[in-house]
Design an enzyme around this catalytic site. Structure first.
Site, PDB file in Angstrom:
ATOM      1  N   SER A 164       0.913  -1.320  -0.029  1.00 35.52           N
ATOM      2  CA  SER A 164      -0.101  -0.089   0.183  1.00 35.52           C
ATOM      3  C   SER A 164       0.923   1.131   0.101  1.00 35.52           C
ATOM      4  CB  SER A 164      -0.564  -0.091   1.339  1.00 35.52           C
ATOM      5  OG  SER A 164      -1.362   1.330   1.308  1.00 35.52           O
ATOM      6  N   TYR A 177      -1.748  -0.680  10.441  1.00 35.30           N
ATOM      7  CA  TYR A 177      -1.711  -1.251   9.225  1.00 35.30           C
ATOM      8  C   TYR A 177      -0.632  -0.981   8.227  1.00 35.30           C
ATOM      9  CZ  TYR A 177      -3.763  -1.357   4.319  1.00 35.30           C
ATOM     10  OH  TYR A 177      -3.954  -1.408   3.076  1.00 35.30           O
TER      11      TYR A 177
HETATM   12  P1  NAP Z   1     -11.822  -5.463  -0.463  1.00 38.84           P
HETATM   13  O1  NAP Z   1     -12.577  -4.894  -1.747  1.00 38.84           O
HETATM   14  O2  NAP Z   1     -12.512  -5.268   1.021  1.00 38.84           O
HETATM   15  O3  NAP Z   1     -11.638  -7.136  -0.756  1.00 38.84           O
HETATM   16  C1  NAP Z   1     -11.255  -7.863   0.317  1.00 38.84           C
HETATM   17  C2  NAP Z   1     -11.383  -9.433  -0.134  1.00 38.84           C
HETATM   18  O4  NAP Z   1     -10.573 -10.125   0.747  1.00 38.84           O
HETATM   19  C3  NAP Z   1     -12.903  -9.937  -0.232  1.00 38.84           C
HETATM   20  O5  NAP Z   1     -12.604 -10.837  -1.444  1.00 38.84           O
HETATM   21  C4  NAP Z   1     -12.680 -10.732   1.063  1.00 38.84           C
HETATM   22  O6  NAP Z   1     -13.757 -11.740   0.901  1.00 38.84           O
HETATM   23  C5  NAP Z   1     -11.262 -11.175   1.297  1.00 38.84           C
HETATM   24  N1  NAP Z   1     -10.974 -11.351   2.429  1.00 38.84           N
HETATM   25  C6  NAP Z   1     -10.894 -10.691   3.447  1.00 38.84           C
HETATM   26  N2  NAP Z   1     -10.273 -11.086   4.661  1.00 38.84           N
HETATM   27  C7  NAP Z   1      -9.798 -12.332   4.232  1.00 38.84           C
HETATM   28  C8  NAP Z   1      -9.034 -13.304   4.845  1.00 38.84           C
HETATM   29  N3  NAP Z   1      -8.515 -13.175   6.178  1.00 38.84           N
HETATM   30  N4  NAP Z   1      -8.529 -14.405   4.069  1.00 38.84           N
HETATM   31  C9  NAP Z   1      -8.925 -14.450   3.029  1.00 38.84           C
HETATM   32  N5  NAP Z   1      -9.764 -13.592   2.151  1.00 38.84           N
HETATM   33  C10 NAP Z   1     -10.301 -12.516   2.823  1.00 38.84           C
HETATM   34  O7  NAP Z   1     -10.362  -4.971  -0.448  1.00 38.84           O
HETATM   35  P2  NAP Z   1      -9.379  -4.334  -1.215  1.00 38.84           P
HETATM   36  O8  NAP Z   1      -9.428  -2.949  -1.133  1.00 38.84           O
HETATM   37  O9  NAP Z   1      -9.513  -4.974  -2.818  1.00 38.84           O
HETATM   38  O10 NAP Z   1      -7.934  -4.589  -0.953  1.00 38.84           O
HETATM   39  C11 NAP Z   1      -7.214  -5.475  -1.354  1.00 38.84           C
HETATM   40  C12 NAP Z   1      -5.721  -5.633  -0.959  1.00 38.84           C
HETATM   41  O11 NAP Z   1      -5.310  -4.116  -1.383  1.00 38.84           O
HETATM   42  C13 NAP Z   1      -5.486  -5.519   0.442  1.00 38.84           C
HETATM   43  O12 NAP Z   1      -4.028  -5.986   0.625  1.00 38.84           O
HETATM   44  C14 NAP Z   1      -5.132  -4.010   0.700  1.00 38.84           C
HETATM   45  O13 NAP Z   1      -4.407  -3.661   2.047  1.00 38.84           O
HETATM   46  C15 NAP Z   1      -4.689  -3.511  -0.391  1.00 38.84           C
HETATM   47  N6  NAP Z   1      -4.967  -2.096  -0.558  1.00 38.84           N
HETATM   48  C16 NAP Z   1      -6.205  -1.460  -0.866  1.00 38.84           C
HETATM   49  C17 NAP Z   1      -6.196  -0.153  -1.190  1.00 38.84           C
HETATM   50  C18 NAP Z   1      -7.604   0.677  -1.441  1.00 38.84           C
HETATM   51  O14 NAP Z   1      -7.477   1.802  -1.357  1.00 38.84           O
HETATM   52  N7  NAP Z   1      -8.659  -0.263  -1.505  1.00 38.84           N
HETATM   53  C19 NAP Z   1      -5.039   0.730  -0.981  1.00 38.84           C
HETATM   54  C20 NAP Z   1      -3.845   0.116  -0.806  1.00 38.84           C
HETATM   55  C21 NAP Z   1      -3.670  -0.963  -0.714  1.00 38.84           C
HETATM   56  P3  NAP Z   1     -14.329 -12.460   2.249  1.00 38.84           P
HETATM   57  O15 NAP Z   1     -15.052 -11.609   3.042  1.00 38.84           O
HETATM   58  O16 NAP Z   1     -15.512 -13.776   1.601  1.00 38.84           O
HETATM   59  O17 NAP Z   1     -13.404 -13.220   2.995  1.00 38.84           O
END
Ligand code: NAP
Length: 272
Positions: A164, A177
């Protein structure tokens, strides 16, 4: 099983902006595991790798979410296997790998995407149980999945961690985080050395992408606008932006790149 010729290019319709982008078939015959991939960035990555010809293995904690995501990918002609895997559950991690091997016989790409942010308080106020959870899911599980996957990784394989922008400047409300995401930058360097020359290890550091995970930060229009203004491009990122960078690093186009992180954050400052 969907097999298409390597030279075939397909139209990929970007859901976010509906612009049509030509993408290639760089992952024809490759097997890609993406963790936490039933929605958001992980789903976007699985979709991109699949549209480029990979057999994709998606997973998350809930069977229903896995089933829905599998159907969505199949509807796009992608060959996909869905497995329930909470990344901090040792048995489920092993099942993820064993089902992949049972069905496809090898692993070419692992994208380690799972993370949590269970707390928005200062580090010195963060409970030990929360510190444990952050370490366990954001860092330790990424290592343990690779321990299970390593014996099956092919020559020329590729590992991508999803860090991130917060890893470069861990600040409230993403402070602890952010520190776990800084750890992934170090893990990328360390494993790139340990897994060379057969496996490349790289990292993508997303900026702000409006997913469920980021809801808290963008809950009102003013907060969203403030984030947009932090970028040089004056907009939020999309899951497709993150998928494109991940696919590049995972592909042979990046065959001389290892131990690196690409920041995909619209110009938010990260480093010199
Ligand atoms: P998201 O839209 O909330 O999606 C999260 C996904 O992870 C869902 O499919 C969820 O499904 C699954 N999940 C959650 N906890 C889990 C666990 N313990 N084991 C396995 N699966 C799990 O999140 P996102 O924004 O795409 O984030 C994905 C990655 O990008 C993360 O590493 C986050 O730190 C990084 N990131 C995001 C942003 C942003 O702005 N969105 C920015 C920087 C970095 P279930 O509920 O079925 O488990």
């Amino acid at each position: 099983m969907v097999l298409t010729s390597p030279e075939r290019a397909i139209d990929f319709c970007c859901a976010a902006n509906m612009e049509k982008t030509k993408i290639g078939r760089r992952f024809e015959g490759k097997v890609a595991i993406v963790t936490a991939s039933t929605q958001g960035i992980g789903f976007g990555i699985a979709e991109r790798l699949g549209l480029e010809g990979a057999f994709v293995v998606i997973s998350s904690r809930k069977q229903k979410n896995v089933d829905v995501a599998v159907e969505k990918l199949k509807a796009k002609g992608i060959e996909v296997l869905g497995v329930v895997c909470h990344v901090s559950n040792a048995q489920q991690r092993k099942t993820l790998i064993s089902k992949t091997i049972e069905k496809y016989g090898k692993i070419d790409v692992v994208v380690s995407n799972a993370a949590v942010n269970p707390s928005v308080v200062a580090i010195l106020q963060t409970q030990e149980s929360v510190l444990d959870k952050l370490w366990e899911i954001n860092v330790k599980a990424a290592i343990l999945i690779l321990q299970d996957a390593a014996p099956h990784l092919q020559k020329g394989s590729s590992v991508i961690f999803i860090s991130s922008i917060a890893g470069y400047q861990p600040r409230s409300p993403l402070v602890m985080y952010g520190v776990t995401k800084t750890a992934l930058l170090g893990l990328t360097k360390a494993l790139a050395s340990e897994m060379a020359p057969h496996t490349r290890v790289n990292c993508v550091a997303p900026g702000y992408v409006p997913t469920y995970f980021a809801e808290l930060l963008m809950k009102d229009g003013d907060a969203r606008k403030a984030i947009e203004e932090k970028t040089l491009l004056n907009k939020l990122g999309t899951t497709e932006d993150m998928a494109a960078a991940t696919a590049f690093l995972a592909s042979d186009d990046a065959s001389y790149i290892t131990g690196e992180t690409i920041v995909v954050a619209g110009g938010i400052p990260s480093r010199l």
